[in-house]
Design a protein around this motif. Structure first.
Motif, mmCIF file in Angstrom:
data_model
loop_
_atom_site.group_PDB
_atom_site.id
_atom_site.type_symbol
_atom_site.label_atom_id
_atom_site.label_comp_id
_atom_site.label_asym_id
_atom_site.label_seq_id
_atom_site.Cartn_x
_atom_site.Cartn_y
_atom_site.Cartn_z
ATOM 1 N N VAL A 75 -1.184 11.391 14.160
ATOM 2 C CA VAL A 75 -0.181 11.022 13.160
ATOM 3 C C VAL A 75 -0.376 9.557 12.784
ATOM 4 O O VAL A 75 -0.387 8.677 13.654
ATOM 5 C CB VAL A 75 1.240 11.252 13.703
ATOM 6 C CG1 VAL A 75 2.297 10.725 12.733
ATOM 7 C CG2 VAL A 75 1.466 12.742 13.978
ATOM 8 N N VAL A 76 -0.528 9.318 11.487
ATOM 9 C CA VAL A 76 -0.748 7.960 10.989
ATOM 10 C C VAL A 76 0.378 7.605 10.019
ATOM 11 O O VAL A 76 0.540 8.249 8.977
ATOM 12 C CB VAL A 76 -2.112 7.833 10.281
ATOM 13 C CG1 VAL A 76 -2.331 6.397 9.809
ATOM 14 C CG2 VAL A 76 -3.241 8.277 11.209
ATOM 15 N N ALA A 77 1.171 6.598 10.375
ATOM 16 C CA ALA A 77 2.275 6.152 9.532
ATOM 17 C C ALA A 77 1.795 5.046 8.605
ATOM 18 O O ALA A 77 1.160 4.086 9.048
ATOM 19 C CB ALA A 77 3.433 5.657 10.393
ATOM 20 N N THR A 78 2.070 5.167 7.313
ATOM 21 C CA THR A 78 1.741 4.099 6.372
ATOM 22 C C THR A 78 3.006 3.285 6.107
ATOM 23 O O THR A 78 4.083 3.840 5.895
ATOM 24 C CB THR A 78 1.196 4.659 5.047
ATOM 25 O OG1 THR A 78 2.195 5.455 4.405
ATOM 26 C CG2 THR A 78 -0.040 5.511 5.290
ATOM 27 N N THR A 79 2.878 1.974 6.116
ATOM 28 C CA THR A 79 4.031 1.099 5.929
ATOM 29 C C THR A 79 3.569 -0.279 5.489
ATOM 30 O O THR A 79 2.491 -0.739 5.912
ATOM 31 C CB THR A 79 4.847 0.970 7.227
ATOM 32 O OG1 THR A 79 5.923 0.022 7.029
ATOM 33 C CG2 THR A 79 3.987 0.508 8.387
ATOM 34 N N PRO A 80 4.359 -0.976 4.668
ATOM 35 C CA PRO A 80 4.017 -2.361 4.324
ATOM 36 C C PRO A 80 4.570 -3.371 5.327
ATOM 37 O O PRO A 80 4.312 -4.566 5.215
ATOM 38 C CB PRO A 80 4.693 -2.536 2.961
ATOM 39 C CG PRO A 80 5.893 -1.659 3.036
ATOM 40 C CD PRO A 80 5.475 -0.465 3.862
ATOM 41 N N HIS A 81 5.325 -2.890 6.325
ATOM 42 C CA HIS A 81 6.073 -3.794 7.200
ATOM 43 C C HIS A 81 5.392 -4.091 8.525
ATOM 44 O O HIS A 81 5.843 -4.958 9.263
ATOM 45 C CB HIS A 81 7.461 -3.205 7.472
ATOM 46 C CG HIS A 81 8.246 -2.928 6.228
ATOM 47 N ND1 HIS A 81 8.593 -3.925 5.340
ATOM 48 C CD2 HIS A 81 8.722 -1.768 5.711
ATOM 49 C CE1 HIS A 81 9.268 -3.403 4.330
ATOM 50 N NE2 HIS A 81 9.353 -2.088 4.527
ATOM 51 N N GLN A 82 4.335 -3.388 8.864
ATOM 52 C CA GLN A 82 3.610 -3.656 10.098
ATOM 53 C C GLN A 82 2.157 -3.961 9.777
ATOM 54 O O GLN A 82 1.524 -3.232 9.013
ATOM 55 C CB GLN A 82 3.681 -2.457 11.054
ATOM 56 C CG GLN A 82 5.080 -2.122 11.537
ATOM 57 C CD GLN A 82 5.054 -0.991 12.560
ATOM 58 O OE1 GLN A 82 4.131 -0.871 13.358
ATOM 59 N NE2 GLN A 82 6.086 -0.150 12.535
ATOM 60 N N ARG A 83 1.650 -5.019 10.322
ATOM 61 C CA ARG A 83 0.264 -5.407 10.081
ATOM 62 C C ARG A 83 -0.621 -4.776 11.145
ATOM 63 O O ARG A 83 -0.662 -5.241 12.284
ATOM 64 C CB ARG A 83 0.129 -6.934 10.086
ATOM 65 C CG ARG A 83 0.953 -7.611 9.001
ATOM 66 C CD ARG A 83 0.464 -7.198 7.618
ATOM 67 N NE ARG A 83 1.258 -7.814 6.559
ATOM 68 C CZ ARG A 83 2.248 -7.205 5.934
ATOM 69 N NH1 ARG A 83 2.586 -5.958 6.271
ATOM 70 N NH2 ARG A 83 2.902 -7.805 4.971
ATOM 71 N N ALA A 84 -1.278 -3.724 10.777
ATOM 72 C CA ALA A 84 -2.153 -3.010 11.708
ATOM 73 C C ALA A 84 -3.471 -2.737 11.000
ATOM 74 O O ALA A 84 -4.003 -3.598 10.331
ATOM 75 C CB ALA A 84 -1.466 -1.731 12.179
ATOM 76 N N ALA A 85 -3.965 -1.522 11.121
ATOM 77 C CA ALA A 85 -5.216 -1.175 10.450
ATOM 78 C C ALA A 85 -5.024 -1.150 8.942
ATOM 79 O O ALA A 85 -3.925 -0.898 8.428
ATOM 80 C CB ALA A 85 -5.700 0.180 10.941
ATOM 81 N N THR A 86 -6.080 -1.394 8.210
ATOM 82 C CA THR A 86 -6.090 -1.293 6.753
ATOM 83 C C THR A 86 -7.018 -0.132 6.374
ATOM 84 O O THR A 86 -7.770 0.373 7.221
ATOM 85 C CB THR A 86 -6.610 -2.584 6.106
ATOM 86 O OG1 THR A 86 -8.026 -2.698 6.368
ATOM 87 C CG2 THR A 86 -5.884 -3.817 6.649
ATOM 88 N N PRO A 87 -7.004 0.288 5.113
ATOM 89 C CA PRO A 87 -7.943 1.353 4.718
ATOM 90 C C PRO A 87 -9.407 0.995 4.971
ATOM 91 O O PRO A 87 -10.235 1.880 5.162
ATOM 92 C CB PRO A 87 -7.653 1.515 3.224
ATOM 93 C CG PRO A 87 -6.216 1.126 3.087
ATOM 94 C CD PRO A 87 -6.033 -0.020 4.047
ATOM 95 N N ASP A 88 -9.712 -0.291 5.009
ATOM 96 C CA ASP A 88 -11.101 -0.716 5.248
ATOM 97 C C ASP A 88 -11.470 -0.741 6.724
ATOM 98 O O ASP A 88 -12.660 -0.715 7.064
ATOM 99 C CB ASP A 88 -11.327 -2.107 4.655
ATOM 100 C CG ASP A 88 -11.344 -2.085 3.141
ATOM 101 O OD1 ASP A 88 -11.933 -1.152 2.574
ATOM 102 O OD2 ASP A 88 -10.764 -2.990 2.525
ATOM 103 N N THR A 89 -10.457 -0.808 7.611
ATOM 104 C CA THR A 89 -10.759 -0.938 9.045
ATOM 105 C C THR A 89 -10.315 0.265 9.863
ATOM 106 O O THR A 89 -10.652 0.354 11.046
ATOM 107 C CB THR A 89 -10.078 -2.191 9.623
ATOM 108 O OG1 THR A 89 -8.642 -2.042 9.533
ATOM 109 C CG2 THR A 89 -10.506 -3.445 8.873
#
Length: 243
Positions: free
Chosen positions: A118-132
């Motif tokens: 399960v992968v949550a997308t959010t603008p509020h947590q700085r984690a992986a990006t689509p590039d990483t």
């Protein structure tokens, strides 16, 4: 992760029969699109209340080669805006959750059972990006409701979090834009992965080509009825949902 017909349906013979009514260009298109389809990534839209957003994501899934889109309707029902989806729902499998005590949980349980992280997308947590983001595991990408985002249960269950870097004052992209950016980047990267099996199994691809052939023909049902009448067999009820 596949949804195959019972073995009683002679898929290869039926496909060959239907393909005689398609142009060479259309036959080749079905083969090429099926070759690029994937279930390694799947998409979940949780409780979108703007049909233009959810419908645009249907179109994006088709364009990026994502075969399955899961639509969770807790407080909002889902409708396809045909002028936005541009007929894409004929080519993408839509899975709707709206009749469970908790539709989000039902979706999570199904995807877990099918082997997805399960992968949550959010603008509020700085984690992986689509590039990483690490693409090795099959992943279900969750996109949340306009303004409030994903529900707490998705974050509680999430194996990973994904965000899109931004440099402006605005807090987030529109959900449909976010999905387009994420899916385009991830699928482009996925197709370059040599150590990841992302393509459909041959039997899954065959099922899709058969379904798409049916939906490409204005008289698809009549042709299938003729095919089975020649064999002295009844029309398989399993094919009704494809027409």
């Amino acid at each position: 992760m596949s949804s195959l017909l019972p073995s009683a349906v002679p898929m290869e013979e039926l496909l060959q029969f239907l393909e005689t009514y398609l142009t060479d260009e259309r036959r080749q298109k079905l083969v090429e699109v099926a070759r690029q389809r994937t279930r390694h990534l799947t998409v979940v839209v949780e409780d979108s209340f703007r049909e233009q957003n959810a419908s645009a994501i249907v179109r994006t899934c088709d364009c990026c080669g994502i075969q399955d889109l899961h639509l969770v309707a807790n407080s909002s029902d889902y409708q396809v805006a045909e002028n936005i989806a541009m007929g894409a729902r004929k080519w993408v499998d839509l899975h709707l959750y709206r009749d469970h005590p908790d539709n989000t949980v039902a979706c999570l349980e199904r995807l877990r059972a099918e082997g997805y992280q399960v992968v949550a997308t959010t603008p509020h947590q700085r984690a992986a990006t689509p590039d990483t983001f690490d693409l090795k595991r099959p992943s279900a990408l969750f996109f949340g409701r306009e303004k409030r985002g994903l529900s707490p249960v998705v974050f509680q269950e999430a194996d990973a979090v994904l965000h899109i870097p931004m440099v402006g004052f605005t807090e987030s992209y529109n959900i449909a834009v976010s999905a387009a950016l994420v899916l385009y980047t991830l699928t482009q990267r996925l197709r370059q992965q040599e150590d990841t099996t992302w393509q459909l199994a041959p039997d899954e691809a065959l099922v899709l080509r058969l379904r798409w052939a049916l939906r490409s023909l204005p008289r698809g049902r009549a042709l299938v009825e003729h095919f089975y009448a020649q064999r002295g067999q009844p029309f398989p009820a399993e094919l009704d949902s494809w027409l």
